[in-house]
Scaffold this active site. Structure first.
Site, mmCIF file in Angstrom:
data_model
loop_
_atom_site.group_PDB
_atom_site.id
_atom_site.type_symbol
_atom_site.label_atom_id
_atom_site.label_comp_id
_atom_site.label_asym_id
_atom_site.label_seq_id
_atom_site.Cartn_x
_atom_site.Cartn_y
_atom_site.Cartn_z
ATOM 1 N N GLU A 65 43.960 -42.596 21.574
ATOM 2 C CA GLU A 65 42.699 -43.185 22.060
ATOM 3 C C GLU A 65 41.618 -43.143 20.971
ATOM 4 O OE1 GLU A 65 42.579 -44.983 24.674
ATOM 5 O OE2 GLU A 65 43.768 -44.148 26.311
ATOM 6 N N GLU B 224 33.759 -53.350 34.780
ATOM 7 C CA GLU B 224 34.613 -54.313 34.082
ATOM 8 C C GLU B 224 34.430 -55.717 34.652
ATOM 9 O OE1 GLU B 224 38.208 -52.191 32.571
ATOM 10 O OE2 GLU B 224 39.224 -54.001 33.220
ATOM 11 N N HIS C 295 50.892 -49.672 28.604
ATOM 12 C CA HIS C 295 51.144 -49.392 30.031
ATOM 13 C C HIS C 295 52.539 -49.853 30.429
ATOM 14 C CE1 HIS C 295 46.662 -49.085 31.452
ATOM 15 N NE2 HIS C 295 47.107 -47.976 30.939
ATOM 16 N N ARG D 146 33.446 -40.202 51.981
ATOM 17 C CA ARG D 146 32.890 -41.382 51.270
ATOM 18 C C ARG D 146 32.088 -41.010 50.026
ATOM 19 N NH1 ARG D 146 31.453 -43.050 56.621
ATOM 20 N NH2 ARG D 146 33.058 -44.418 57.476
ATOM 21 N N LYS E 216 31.998 -45.233 23.939
ATOM 22 C CA LYS E 216 32.422 -45.643 25.286
ATOM 23 C C LYS E 216 31.218 -45.720 26.224
ATOM 24 C CE LYS E 216 35.681 -44.866 29.031
ATOM 25 N NZ LYS E 216 36.898 -44.221 29.530
ATOM 26 N N HIS F 188 46.654 -51.629 25.254
ATOM 27 C CA HIS F 188 47.102 -51.021 26.510
ATOM 28 C C HIS F 188 48.075 -51.880 27.309
ATOM 29 C CE1 HIS F 188 44.236 -47.886 25.716
ATOM 30 N NE2 HIS F 188 44.322 -47.349 26.921
ATOM 31 N N LYS G 231 36.338 -44.291 35.768
ATOM 32 C CA LYS G 231 37.556 -44.909 36.318
ATOM 33 C C LYS G 231 38.414 -43.797 36.908
ATOM 34 C CE LYS G 231 38.439 -49.175 33.798
ATOM 35 N NZ LYS G 231 39.339 -49.859 32.846
ATOM 36 N N HIS H 40 50.626 -40.951 28.078
ATOM 37 C CA HIS H 40 49.838 -42.179 27.944
ATOM 38 C C HIS H 40 49.413 -42.460 26.488
ATOM 39 C CE1 HIS H 40 46.835 -45.171 29.119
ATOM 40 N NE2 HIS H 40 45.984 -44.530 28.339
ATOM 41 N N ASN I 21 40.745 -51.556 26.513
ATOM 42 C CA ASN I 21 42.182 -51.659 26.771
ATOM 43 C C ASN I 21 42.960 -52.193 25.569
ATOM 44 O OD1 ASN I 21 42.454 -50.692 29.456
ATOM 45 N ND2 ASN I 21 41.336 -52.507 30.133
ATOM 46 N N ARG J 9 34.032 -54.375 29.135
ATOM 47 C CA ARG J 9 34.758 -53.097 29.193
ATOM 48 C C ARG J 9 36.245 -53.252 28.900
ATOM 49 N NH1 ARG J 9 33.949 -48.050 33.416
ATOM 50 N NH2 ARG J 9 35.628 -46.806 32.526
HETATM 51 P P1 NAD Z 1 47.812 -35.058 31.226
HETATM 52 O O1 NAD Z 1 46.683 -34.876 32.129
HETATM 53 O O2 NAD Z 1 49.158 -35.255 31.812
HETATM 54 O O3 NAD Z 1 47.854 -33.832 30.220
HETATM 55 C C1 NAD Z 1 48.876 -33.778 29.254
HETATM 56 C C2 NAD Z 1 49.593 -32.424 29.292
HETATM 57 O O4 NAD Z 1 48.747 -31.422 28.719
HETATM 58 C C3 NAD Z 1 49.938 -31.947 30.687
HETATM 59 O O5 NAD Z 1 51.218 -31.363 30.663
HETATM 60 C C4 NAD Z 1 48.882 -30.871 30.960
HETATM 61 O O6 NAD Z 1 49.336 -29.895 31.869
HETATM 62 C C5 NAD Z 1 48.689 -30.285 29.589
HETATM 63 N N1 NAD Z 1 47.404 -29.641 29.329
HETATM 64 C C6 NAD Z 1 46.183 -30.007 29.779
HETATM 65 N N2 NAD Z 1 45.243 -29.252 29.207
HETATM 66 C C7 NAD Z 1 45.869 -28.377 28.404
HETATM 67 C C8 NAD Z 1 45.419 -27.337 27.527
HETATM 68 N N3 NAD Z 1 44.115 -27.093 27.318
HETATM 69 N N4 NAD Z 1 46.348 -26.626 26.841
HETATM 70 C C9 NAD Z 1 47.677 -26.912 26.980
HETATM 71 N N5 NAD Z 1 48.156 -27.894 27.777
HETATM 72 C C10 NAD Z 1 47.251 -28.613 28.476
HETATM 73 O O7 NAD Z 1 47.599 -36.314 30.251
HETATM 74 P P2 NAD Z 1 46.367 -36.816 29.366
HETATM 75 O O8 NAD Z 1 46.976 -37.329 28.127
HETATM 76 O O9 NAD Z 1 45.270 -35.824 29.287
HETATM 77 O O10 NAD Z 1 45.814 -38.043 30.239
HETATM 78 C C11 NAD Z 1 46.598 -39.180 30.487
HETATM 79 C C12 NAD Z 1 46.104 -39.846 31.742
HETATM 80 O O11 NAD Z 1 44.772 -40.278 31.555
HETATM 81 C C13 NAD Z 1 46.918 -41.084 32.133
HETATM 82 O O12 NAD Z 1 47.234 -41.031 33.487
HETATM 83 C C14 NAD Z 1 45.962 -42.232 31.857
HETATM 84 O O13 NAD Z 1 46.172 -43.326 32.700
HETATM 85 C C15 NAD Z 1 44.631 -41.585 32.097
HETATM 86 N N6 NAD Z 1 43.511 -42.244 31.412
HETATM 87 C C16 NAD Z 1 42.429 -42.547 32.161
HETATM 88 C C17 NAD Z 1 41.324 -43.138 31.557
HETATM 89 C C18 NAD Z 1 40.093 -43.403 32.368
HETATM 90 O O14 NAD Z 1 39.185 -44.070 31.864
HETATM 91 N N7 NAD Z 1 39.998 -42.903 33.568
HETATM 92 C C19 NAD Z 1 41.342 -43.425 30.179
HETATM 93 C C20 NAD Z 1 42.478 -43.086 29.450
HETATM 94 C C21 NAD Z 1 43.559 -42.492 30.077
HETATM 95 N N1 GLY Z 2 40.112 -46.411 29.359
HETATM 96 C C1 GLY Z 2 39.651 -47.697 29.759
HETATM 97 C C2 GLY Z 2 38.326 -47.662 30.428
HETATM 98 O O1 GLY Z 2 37.756 -46.624 30.659
HETATM 99 O O2 GLY Z 2 37.804 -48.695 30.765
#
Ligand code: NAD
Ligand code: GLY
Length: 350
Positions: free
Chosen positions: A177, A226, A242, A113, A216, A238, A135, A253, A235, A231
């Site tokens: 972003e 949200e 999405h 938890r 942010k 998005h 998130k 993404h 998006n 918040r």
């Molecule tokens: P990802 O985590 O898939 O990374 C992209 C690629 O880069 C992967 O192949 C990874 O292995 C590689 N990689 C990572 N670090 C590296 C480095 N230093 N050198 C070389 N390669 C590297 O994708 P992302 O674009 O980082 O994140 C996308 C995700 O984030 C989505 O699932 C999206 O929904 C999520 N997201 C979440 C929030 C949130 O608020 N929680 C906000 C925006 C996006």
């Molecule tokens: N990336 C959207 C949020 O964090 O709310």
């Protein structure tokens, strides 16, 4: 080193942006039971450094990419946490991009938890956006981020060293972003307009990332879960992003965010949310990073995924649209009306 405090009610976070922050994380966790979650690419590039930073810590390595942001990966992390006999005061270190950050964050929220979690984002996108704000989620049954929780990291360490190994495509994803945030905060927009030649300069991008985190943090502090609606502004672009991510699924993404912003500039213009001149300005801004606009087989498929969006209420589809520099507006469209705009991507007239 820029230090940004995020005063969230559930638990405050501190974000460190700058060279040397990886060592600071190592120092912070000395004496704690650390447990590292990462992916195959990061592990291949940084296994020695991980061992130096977190000596003796178990490392859970997951396959890389959005298609592994799944229930199976989530339970692999939880199994490894149990095998390592973690307790509540152990610390999960999410070392990777947004996929790892979101999944490790959810595992930390669920395990006993709630276990401590520190984010160490290694992509530009994760340093700009996903590692901050709490998130966490996995995708399930074709719906993005549908199983998740709000769970704040206690610390976030954004070290520019990790950006040096990122392929150009992942830089473009981070810019997705960054441009979204620049449309919401015109001081960031202005900084980009004055430095268009520096969008591939890692030092400049890392500096922009800190600006985006500060923006942010201000939003998340006022609407952590949200619930007031504020918040939702994060998006911007998005809804389409999405839907296309689920429909096309071949890119990351951030690239879909760029395409979403592009299509939704036409919606904002067509629905009278912004002037044609501002919609054109948004598209010119986006052209700085040359989003590759995909062709979709037909608009109905895109629509099917957009109808699953979490922001929707009732049968209409909800959008956060650009209105003017630093301003946005929320708008709901009927599915039929949105389909007309999706036709732009299917090669037909809106
Ligand atoms: P990802 O985590 O898939 O990374 C992209 C690629 O880069 C992967 O192949 C990874 O292995 C590689 N990689 C990572 N670090 C590296 C480095 N230093 N050198 C070389 N390669 C590297 O994708 P992302 O674009 O980082 O994140 C996308 C995700 O984030 C989505 O699932 C999206 O929904 C999520 N997201 C979440 C929030 C949130 O608020 N929680 C906000 C925006 C996006
Ligand atoms: N990336 C959207 C949020 O964090 O709310």
């Amino acid at each position: 080193m820029q230090i940004i405090e995020v005063h969230t009610k559930s638990r405050p976070s501190t974000v460190f942006c700058g060279a040397g922050s990886a060592e600071m994380a190592s120092e912070y966790l000395r004496g704690a039971q650390a447990f590292v979650v990462t992916d195959t690419n990061v592990s291949r590039l940084y296994s020695e450094r991980i061992a130096q930073l977190f000596p003796g810590a178990p490392v859970c390595v997951l396959p890389a990419g959005e298609r592994y942001k799944s229930r199976t990966s989530l339970f692999r992390i939880l199994d490894a946490m149990l095998d390592a006999r973690l307790h509540r005061s152990s610390v999960v270190v999410a070392l990777g991009g947004g996929v790892i950050g979101d999944m490790a964050g959810l595992a930390a929220a669920l395990y006993m938890r709630g276990t401590r979690i520190v984010q160490m984002p290694t992509t530009l996108l994760a340093q700009v956006d996903s590692s901050v704000g709490g998130k966490t989620a996995v995708d399930y049954r074709g719906v993005k981020n549908v199983i998740g929780a709000f769970y704040q990291p206690e610390r976030v360490y954004c070290d520019p060293l990790f950006l040096e190994t990122l392929p150009p495509r992942e830089i473009r994803c981070g810019l997705g972003e960054i441009i979204k945030t620049a449309l919401l905060d015109d001081s960031i927009g202005q900084k980009i307009r004055e430095n268009t030649g520096r969008l591939h300069d890692l030092a400049f991008l890392h500096d922009l990332a800190a600006d985006c985190v500060r923006f942010k943090a201000g939003i998340v502090e006022r609407d952590e879960t949200e619930s007031s609606g504020l918040r939702k502004c994060l998006n911007l672009g998005h809804t389409t992003g999405h839907a296309l991510e689920l429909l096309c699924g071949r890119r990351s993404h951030g690239e879909y965010v760029l395409i979403g912003l592009w299509l939704e500039s036409f919606i904002a213009e067509g629905e009278g949310v912004c002037t044609p001149a501002y919609a054109q300005e948004v598209r010119s801004f986006l052209s700085l990073v040359q989003p590759r606009i995909p062709r979709i087989p037909n608009a109905a498929e895109g629509l099917r995924y957009a109808l699953l969006d979490k922001k929707n209420n009732g049968g209409d589809i909800s959008f956060i649209l650009p209105k003017a520099r630093g301003e946005y507006a929320e708008l709901a469209l009927t599915p039929e009306r949105y389909e007309r705009y999706l036709n732009i991507l299917a090669g037909e007239q809106a």
